[in-house]
Scaffold this motif. Structure first.
Motif, PDB file in Angstrom:
ATOM      1  N   ASN A   1      -3.201   0.775  -3.394  1.00  0.00           N
ATOM      2  CA  ASN A   1      -3.767   1.238  -2.120  1.00  0.00           C
ATOM      3  C   ASN A   1      -5.228   1.639  -2.322  1.00  0.00           C
ATOM      4  O   ASN A   1      -5.532   2.519  -3.143  1.00  0.00           O
ATOM      5  CB  ASN A   1      -2.957   2.431  -1.606  1.00  0.00           C
TER       6      ASN A   1
ATOM      7  N   VAL B   1      -6.567   8.276   0.654  1.00  0.00           N
ATOM      8  CA  VAL B   1      -6.839   9.425   1.533  1.00  0.00           C
ATOM      9  C   VAL B   1      -6.350   9.127   2.948  1.00  0.00           C
ATOM     10  O   VAL B   1      -5.658   9.930   3.578  1.00  0.00           O
ATOM     11  CB  VAL B   1      -8.346   9.770   1.522  1.00  0.00           C
ATOM     12  N   ARG B   2      -6.690   7.930   3.440  1.00  0.00           N
ATOM     13  CA  ARG B   2      -6.214   7.561   4.784  1.00  0.00           C
ATOM     14  C   ARG B   2      -4.691   7.455   4.790  1.00  0.00           C
ATOM     15  O   ARG B   2      -4.030   7.780   5.786  1.00  0.00           O
ATOM     16  CB  ARG B   2      -6.818   6.224   5.227  1.00  0.00           C
ATOM     17  N   ALA B   3      -4.133   6.984   3.687  1.00  0.00           N
ATOM     18  CA  ALA B   3      -2.673   6.835   3.615  1.00  0.00           C
ATOM     19  C   ALA B   3      -1.990   8.200   3.699  1.00  0.00           C
ATOM     20  O   ALA B   3      -1.016   8.373   4.436  1.00  0.00           O
ATOM     21  CB  ALA B   3      -2.282   6.117   2.329  1.00  0.00           C
TER      22      ALA B   3
ATOM     23  N   ASP C   1       0.826  -1.215   0.000  1.00  0.00           N
ATOM     24  CA  ASP C   1       0.000   0.000   0.000  1.00  0.00           C
ATOM     25  C   ASP C   1       0.860   1.265   0.000  1.00  0.00           C
ATOM     26  O   ASP C   1       0.571   2.237  -0.692  1.00  0.00           O
ATOM     27  CB  ASP C   1      -0.912   0.011   1.231  1.00  0.00           C
ATOM     28  N   ILE C   2       1.892   1.236   0.856  1.00  0.00           N
ATOM     29  CA  ILE C   2       2.817   2.373   0.947  1.00  0.00           C
ATOM     30  C   ILE C   2       4.216   1.810   0.715  1.00  0.00           C
ATOM     31  O   ILE C   2       4.524   0.719   1.194  1.00  0.00           O
ATOM     32  CB  ILE C   2       2.737   3.065   2.333  1.00  0.00           C
TER      33      ILE C   2
ATOM     34  N   ILE D   1      -2.211  15.900  -1.180  1.00  0.00           N
ATOM     35  CA  ILE D   1      -1.523  16.810  -0.250  1.00  0.00           C
ATOM     36  C   ILE D   1      -2.302  18.111  -0.120  1.00  0.00           C
ATOM     37  O   ILE D   1      -2.485  18.638   0.981  1.00  0.00           O
ATOM     38  CB  ILE D   1      -0.067  17.070  -0.708  1.00  0.00           C
ATOM     39  N   ASP D   2      -2.800  18.606  -1.249  1.00  0.00           N
ATOM     40  CA  ASP D   2      -3.578  19.851  -1.205  1.00  0.00           C
ATOM     41  C   ASP D   2      -4.776  19.731  -0.265  1.00  0.00           C
ATOM     42  O   ASP D   2      -5.109  20.639   0.475  1.00  0.00           O
ATOM     43  CB  ASP D   2      -4.082  20.215  -2.607  1.00  0.00           C
ATOM     44  N   GLN D   3      -5.432  18.574  -0.311  1.00  0.00           N
ATOM     45  CA  GLN D   3      -6.655  18.408   0.483  1.00  0.00           C
ATOM     46  C   GLN D   3      -6.424  17.878   1.885  1.00  0.00           C
ATOM     47  O   GLN D   3      -7.122  18.247   2.815  1.00  0.00           O
ATOM     48  CB  GLN D   3      -7.606  17.451  -0.246  1.00  0.00           C
ATOM     49  N   TYR D   4      -5.457  16.979   2.017  1.00  0.00           N
ATOM     50  CA  TYR D   4      -5.321  16.276   3.304  1.00  0.00           C
ATOM     51  C   TYR D   4      -3.923  16.351   3.910  1.00  0.00           C
ATOM     52  O   TYR D   4      -3.633  15.628   4.846  1.00  0.00           O
ATOM     53  CB  TYR D   4      -5.693  14.793   3.114  1.00  0.00           C
TER      54      TYR D   4
ATOM     55  N   ASP E   1       0.707  12.446   6.661  1.00  0.00           N
ATOM     56  CA  ASP E   1       0.629  13.832   7.123  1.00  0.00           C
ATOM     57  C   ASP E   1       0.843  13.910   8.633  1.00  0.00           C
ATOM     58  O   ASP E   1       1.500  14.825   9.138  1.00  0.00           O
ATOM     59  CB  ASP E   1      -0.733  14.439   6.762  1.00  0.00           C
ATOM     60  N   PHE E   2       0.302  12.942   9.335  1.00  0.00           N
ATOM     61  CA  PHE E   2       0.524  12.906  10.789  1.00  0.00           C
ATOM     62  C   PHE E   2       2.010  12.677  11.090  1.00  0.00           C
ATOM     63  O   PHE E   2       2.596  13.346  11.936  1.00  0.00           O
ATOM     64  CB  PHE E   2      -0.318  11.811  11.453  1.00  0.00           C
TER      65      PHE E   2
ATOM     66  N   ASP F   1      -7.236   2.990  -0.145  1.00  0.00           N
ATOM     67  CA  ASP F   1      -7.667   4.190   0.578  1.00  0.00           C
ATOM     68  C   ASP F   1      -6.519   5.204   0.642  1.00  0.00           C
ATOM     69  O   ASP F   1      -5.917   5.428   1.692  1.00  0.00           O
ATOM     70  CB  ASP F   1      -8.133   3.822   1.988  1.00  0.00           C
TER      71      ASP F   1
ATOM     72  N   GLN G   1      -3.287  10.904   4.952  1.00  0.00           N
ATOM     73  CA  GLN G   1      -3.543  11.459   6.286  1.00  0.00           C
ATOM     74  C   GLN G   1      -2.555  10.876   7.297  1.00  0.00           C
ATOM     75  O   GLN G   1      -2.079  11.569   8.202  1.00  0.00           O
ATOM     76  CB  GLN G   1      -4.983  11.165   6.724  1.00  0.00           C
TER      77      GLN G   1
END
Lengths: 108, 473
Positions: B292, B296-298, B33-34, B59-62, B303-304, B294, B300
């Motif tokens: 992957n 978006v979750r990846a 996935d990553i 990246i722009d959104q999340y 990003d964390f 999801d 996020q």
């Protein structure tokens, strides 16, 4: 907010369309009470639409800080949002080759 | 991480050849996935094959923290199509020393260089040669063993050339008339070879240097028979620990260690020595694969990790367990620092601290403490002097990283041949009986490199360099 706004904008023409339809049927002369009722209906339907959107895509909503520069405290907020989401498992391939000149992990 | 993000990971690390594994994964479309892939040819191959998801919209959104922390680095890690497909694993400019001539400080003082032992002033080439000679004269043997003023780690040629290239101010490539040429074509390269050869022919260099294995090299440094070496300063850690413990005068045991110094070649500006090559873009790229489900979750999750909270979690551990916040500053628990001193790898695995170096930023957090707890929070005397003597030689190699040809192309085979010729001729030139023979070997090497296709390769370097320079504008 984009979702709410887009739905709201989409609905306004519908109400205009309804108004035209009523006019076409000889019911164009609305009372003040009817106008107020229509406004209340618009607000109610907009609110319902907003609730519906939030329920549909909880994980896709961006962090509260949006895309602006975050203050350090916002990290927790964003992380909490993610933690509230359904647990998920990813496979993560880590080549982990490292570079002896730049990789401090190899500096032993 | 899971507690804070809701994401759990199944880490896959190859036990064999990672390149083979990655090629196989790509060919069979069996992607994780990553993926953290070494920056360079393979990562480019993954991008070209469409195996990685473009990250820009995500990246722009999340990715507010990614945008904030990476800043201009995102511009530099764009692919040729202008899109971002990965995040650099360890990034940011940092003035930090790398290579240097490591010399025993106690011996340096004995030989009369007390002033320059700690004052941060560089040595001239002649001063360095004089010190080597004095050492040989004063200590022909130690404990019945022959001494050598200089030895090297034969398994780490990059550290040897990195140090001597630093002394002569050589860059990763030779830039001339708007073209990017191989470093061996820089006129300073042959001067470097002549200098090394002169040290060898004068008996200053251990004749076994080219075959020294790392362990053997470390044993030699720790034995007291060696005065100096050419290496990254952290590579003398093990011998230094032994020398310190076995120092006759324990009140001055620190001085028994190898400390890094700047030596400047004739005609070179001390400010233009290049002992510190470091890439501001790290060495791995972390991407989200097309498999992957999801992304978006990846993003996020990444990003964390990239956020300040994520940095401290990755590099310092858990608050209250591994560190505390005191007076607004991160303070590590003593047992954590001790744990790393005793068993770096073991403690890292046990605690999870510094185990996964993804999305790591160089430099301090908002409270002034460095994200890199173990590498930068505490500095010993050797590192302190390294910073004093050599931090100003640090330069960013990012513009020159991976300029070579793509794998599987005819040019890639040429590159391999050229590399082999370089490895073959380097020790021969250094150990040639005379300077004249060293120069003859150099000319022969260049000729064979040209036959192998060096000029074609230089066209590739120039093209890639020009495109990158344009992309980064």
């Amino acid at each position: 907010m984009k979702l709410i706004n887009s739905d709201f904008n989409r609905m306004k023409p519908e109400m205009k369309s309804l108004s035209s339809h009523l006019r076409g049927n000889g019911l164009a002369m609305w009372t003040k009470g009817q106008t107020r009722l229509a406004v209340i209906m618009i607000i109610l339907v907009s609110l319902l639409a907003a609730c519906g959107n939030n329920n549909e895509k909880p994980s896709a909503s961006p962090s509260a800080s949006g895309t602006g520069a975050p203050a350090s405290g916002e990290a927790s907020e964003s992380a909490s949002e993610a933690a509230d989401s359904k647990p998920i498992k990813f496979t993560f391939f880590d080549q982990n080759v490292g570079d002896a000149f730049n990789n401090p992990v190899l500096r032993k | 991480m899971t507690k804070r993000t809701g994401v759990s990971l199944e880490i896959q690390q190859p036990t064999g050849n990672p390149s083979e594994k990655l090629n196989l994964m790509l060919a069979s479309n069996d992607l994780s996935d990553i993926m953290a892939i070494s920056r360079g040819d393979l990562l480019s191959k993954y991008i070209a094959a469409g195996a990685l998801t473009p990250l820009n919209d995500l990246i722009d959104q999340y990715g507010p923290h990614i945008k904030e922390m990476y800043g201009d680095m995102l511009n530099k890690t764009r692919h040729t199509d202008g899109k971002n497909y990965y995040l650099a694993n360890w990034y940011g400019l940092e003035q930090y020393p790398v290579f240097g001539f490591l010399m025993r400080m106690d011996v340096l003082k004995e030989l009369g260089a007390t002033d320059k032992a700690e004052n941060g002033q560089p040595f001239t080439a002649q001063e360095f040669v004089d010190l080597l000679k004095k050492f040989k004269e004063k200590y022909p043997t130690v404990n019945g063993k022959n001494t050598y003023p200089l030895t090297f780690n034969g398994e780490n040629t990059g550290a040897i050339t990195g140090t001597f290239k630093g002394m002569f101010g050589l860059m990763p490539y030779y830039e001339t008339n708007g073209e990017i040429k191989a470093d061996v074509k820089d006129p300073k390269y042959i001067e470097m070879i002549k200098f090394m050869n002169s040290l060898y022919t004068q008996g200053m260099i251990d004749p076994e240097w080219a075959t020294n294995k790392t362990q053997q090299y470390e044993q030699k440094l720790a034995s007291g028979t060696i005065f100096s070496t050419a290496d990254a300063f952290w590579n003398a850690g093990k011998p230094n620990a032994i020398l310190k413990a076995e120092a006759k005068d324990q009140s001055k045991n620190e001085e028994a260690q190898f400390f890094p110094y700047k030596v400047v070649a004739d005609g070179v500006d001390p400010a233009k020595t290049t002992y510190g090559p470091k890439s501001s873009l790290g060495w791995d790229g972390i991407g989200i694969s097309k498999s992957n489900k999801d992304p978006v979750r990846a993003i996020q999750f990444l990003d964390f990790l990239a956020s300040e909270e994520g940095q401290y979690l990755l590099m310092w551990g858990v608050e209250g367990v591994h560190w505390d916040m005191k007076d607004g500053k991160h303070v590590p628990k003593p047992e954590v620092l001790e744990g790393f001193k005793k068993d770096w790898a073991g403690y890292s695995t046990k605690s999870g601290i510094r185990k996964w170096t993804w999305t790591i930023k160089n430099g301090p957090g908002s409270d002034g403490t460095p994200y890199d707890l173990i590498g930068r929070y505490e500095t010993d005397k050797v590192a302190e002097l390294a910073i004093k003597n050599l931090a100003d030689t640090s330069f960013d190699t990012a513009l020159y990283d991976n300029l070579g040809p793509s794998g599987g192309t005819p040019e890639a085979i040429m590159q391999q041949k050229v590399n082999e010729l370089s490895s073959k001729y380097f020790p021969r030139m250094v150990m040639a009986p005379t300077e004249g023979e060293a120069v003859q070997l150099y000319d022969k090497m260049l000729q064979e490199m040209e036959t192998a296709g060096l000029s074609e390769l230089e066209k590739v370097y120039t093209k890639n360099f020009t495109e990158r320079s344009e992309l980064w504008k």
